[in-house]
Design an enzyme around this catalytic site. Structure first.
Site, PDB file in Angstrom:
ATOM      1  N   SER A 151       0.854  -1.182   0.000  1.00 15.27           N
ATOM      2  CA  SER A 151       0.000   0.000   0.000  1.00 15.27           C
ATOM      3  C   SER A 151       0.899   1.244   0.000  1.00 15.27           C
ATOM      4  O   SER A 151       1.794   1.349  -0.830  1.00 15.27           O
ATOM      5  CB  SER A 151      -0.965  -0.043   1.190  1.00 15.27           C
ATOM      6  OG  SER A 151      -1.979   0.919   1.071  1.00 15.27           O
ATOM      7  N   ARG A 220     -11.674   7.039   9.309  1.00  9.49           N
ATOM      8  CA  ARG A 220     -11.295   5.628   9.339  1.00  9.49           C
ATOM      9  C   ARG A 220     -12.404   4.748   8.763  1.00  9.49           C
ATOM     10  O   ARG A 220     -12.120   3.766   8.062  1.00  9.49           O
ATOM     11  CB  ARG A 220     -10.981   5.208  10.767  1.00  9.49           C
ATOM     12  CG  ARG A 220     -10.508   3.775  10.895  1.00  9.49           C
ATOM     13  CD  ARG A 220      -9.228   3.539  10.123  1.00  9.49           C
ATOM     14  NE  ARG A 220      -8.600   2.263  10.489  1.00  9.49           N
ATOM     15  CZ  ARG A 220      -7.438   1.844  10.042  1.00  9.49           C
ATOM     16  NH1 ARG A 220      -6.753   2.602   9.207  1.00  9.49           N
ATOM     17  NH2 ARG A 220      -6.937   0.687  10.413  1.00  9.49           N
ATOM     18  N   ASP A 319      -8.695  -6.640  -4.486  1.00  7.16           N
ATOM     19  CA  ASP A 319      -8.438  -5.260  -4.062  1.00  7.16           C
ATOM     20  C   ASP A 319      -9.281  -4.287  -4.884  1.00  7.16           C
ATOM     21  O   ASP A 319      -9.201  -4.264  -6.116  1.00  7.16           O
ATOM     22  CB  ASP A 319      -6.957  -4.942  -4.250  1.00  7.16           C
ATOM     23  CG  ASP A 319      -6.501  -3.720  -3.470  1.00  7.16           C
ATOM     24  OD1 ASP A 319      -7.334  -2.842  -3.188  1.00  7.16           O
ATOM     25  OD2 ASP A 319      -5.293  -3.642  -3.166  1.00  7.16           O
ATOM     26  N   HIS A 349      -8.239  -5.218  -0.121  1.00  6.60           N
ATOM     27  CA  HIS A 349      -6.914  -4.590  -0.031  1.00  6.60           C
ATOM     28  C   HIS A 349      -6.111  -5.069   1.178  1.00  6.60           C
ATOM     29  O   HIS A 349      -4.900  -5.296   1.070  1.00  6.60           O
ATOM     30  CB  HIS A 349      -7.092  -3.071   0.034  1.00  6.60           C
ATOM     31  CG  HIS A 349      -5.808  -2.291   0.101  1.00  6.60           C
ATOM     32  ND1 HIS A 349      -4.893  -2.270  -0.931  1.00  6.60           N
ATOM     33  CD2 HIS A 349      -5.279  -1.517   1.092  1.00  6.60           C
ATOM     34  CE1 HIS A 349      -3.860  -1.510  -0.594  1.00  6.60           C
ATOM     35  NE2 HIS A 349      -4.067  -1.046   0.621  1.00  6.60           N
ATOM     36  N   ASP A 350      -6.759  -5.247   2.316  1.00  4.21           N
ATOM     37  CA  ASP A 350      -6.047  -5.659   3.528  1.00  4.21           C
ATOM     38  C   ASP A 350      -5.407  -7.034   3.407  1.00  4.21           C
ATOM     39  O   ASP A 350      -4.626  -7.434   4.283  1.00  4.21           O
ATOM     40  CB  ASP A 350      -6.991  -5.643   4.733  1.00  4.21           C
ATOM     41  CG  ASP A 350      -7.079  -4.275   5.383  1.00  4.21           C
ATOM     42  OD1 ASP A 350      -6.342  -3.364   4.967  1.00  4.21           O
ATOM     43  OD2 ASP A 350      -7.897  -4.113   6.315  1.00  4.21           O
TER      44      ASP A 350
END
Length: 369
Positions: A151, A220, A319, A349-350
């Protein structure tokens, strides 16, 4: 601060280095910059076994456990016997300039004795790379055996390879492309605006008063939606209500209960508020928005043609923040024949964090050799 090039400054313990003043790409200046960093393993006599692992947006320097009791955020990647073997390599992780894990950032004290706050200048990823190069000098590292990151950490690794080609032998760029796209900038702008519009933000000069916690938590939430996939949300939460709440039994909108996915996002927001500074979130997000390896360097092929490192490019198949197509575009433009390794993970993505173990064999056999 000078550190012996054969010293092992501590495994997984935060240390601090003063690197002097830093002229910034956008025209600003930081008169005295401190970098927080952690190391694992021992640097060999000629400084040739050093590996730099770059953290992502809100990550810390604590990549792996070491002498600490606290687990690291990339234990599958680094540690004794891991692909980045701390019994073999001298591993370094540096908190980005603008951060809040030991490096100079908006909450740091400026020369006038007050926090930088709203006066903190715009710092780009190139600026952070220049700062890290000074720390590498102090540590006695003439070139990195490898620089790795996912990332934003991948963007930082790529910037290292292009800015200092003679100092990077290998470069792993995971789950990011050659530049932040308009869509990624749009997601980022929504996050920073959520913080700026918090009633406690006070134009960034909130230190000593109420903190803009609601805005940071909302930022967040927005970010976390992009970090996970639709499949992950559906399979994990579906349309279920948060027990014992009900989204359907309320006399007024403000009284309704939450869906489970709403409760999950609330939890993610609260977790970040407990450990992160809102101004740092803005500063680092702006740095990520600045990511463009081509800026001032011509075309993508021309910019990447500066690099001499052996590259390892990887993407997460699900992602939806940094699409695998961006990794393929990057790999295609790099010198030589560079494959794109794929992490198969429905999480989104994580997956670059949680499933990096899938790439362990490839990293050992084709990269860290």
């Amino acid at each position: 601060m000078t550190i012996s090039r054969t010293a092992a400054p501590g495994n997984g313990v935060v240390r601090y280095a003063s690197i002097g003043g830093l002229e910034l790409e956008a025209g600003g200046y930081l008169p005295e910059v401190t970098l927080g960093y952690e190391t694992w393993g021992t640097l060999n006599a000629d400084g040739s076994n050093a590996v730099l692992i770059e953290h992502a947006l809100t990550g810390s320097t604590h990549v792996t456990r070491g002498d600490s009791d606290e687990p690291g955020w990339w234990e599958q990647l680094a540690g004794p016997g891991a692909p980045v073997d701390t019994d073999r390599f001298f591993v370094v992780s540096i908190n980005i300039v603008g951060g809040c894990y030991g490096s100079t950032g908006p909450s740091s004290v400026a020369p006038d004795g007050k926090p930088w706050g709203s006066r903190f200048p715009l710092v780009t990823l190139r600026d952070t790379t220049a700062a890290e190069a000074r720390l590498a000098d102090q540590l006695g590292i003439p070139s990195w055996y490898a620089v790795l990151g996912g990332s934003m950490g991948g963007a930082r690794a790529l910037e290292w390879a292009v800015t200092y080609p003679e100092r990077v032998q290998r470069c792993a760029v995971i789950s990011i492309g050659a530049a932040s796209t308009a869509e990624q900038i749009a997601f980022a702008q929504a996050q920073t605006l959520a913080i700026r519009q918090d009633s406690n933000f006070n134009d960034g000069d909130y230190y000593g008063g109420p903190l803009p916690e609601d805005g940071l938590a909302l930022a967040r939430r927005i970010a976390h939606i992009t970090y996970r996939s639709a499949e992950e949300f559906h399979g994990r939460f579906g349309r279920s209500a948060q027990h014992p709440e009900s989204p359907f039994q309320a006399a007024a909108l403000g009284e309704r209960g939450r869906y489970q996915v709403e409760s999950y996002l609330d939890h993610q927001g609260k977790k970040l508020v407990r450990r992160f500074d809102a101004n740092s979130y803005i500063a680092i997000t702006d740095a990520l928005m600045s990511h463009d390896v081509c800026r001032g360097r011509g075309s993508l092929n021309e910019a990447l043609g500066r690099a001499t490192a052996r590259f390892f490019v990887a993407a997460v198949d699900s992602d939806r923040l940094y699409f695998p197509s961006q990794s393929r575009e990057l790999a295609d433009a790099l010198p030589g024949d560079v494959d794109v390794h794929v992490i198969e993970a429905p999480i989104g993505h994580d997956g670059f964090l949680t499933e990096i173990g899938q790439l362990g064999v490839q990293l050992r056999k084709t990269f860290l050799v």
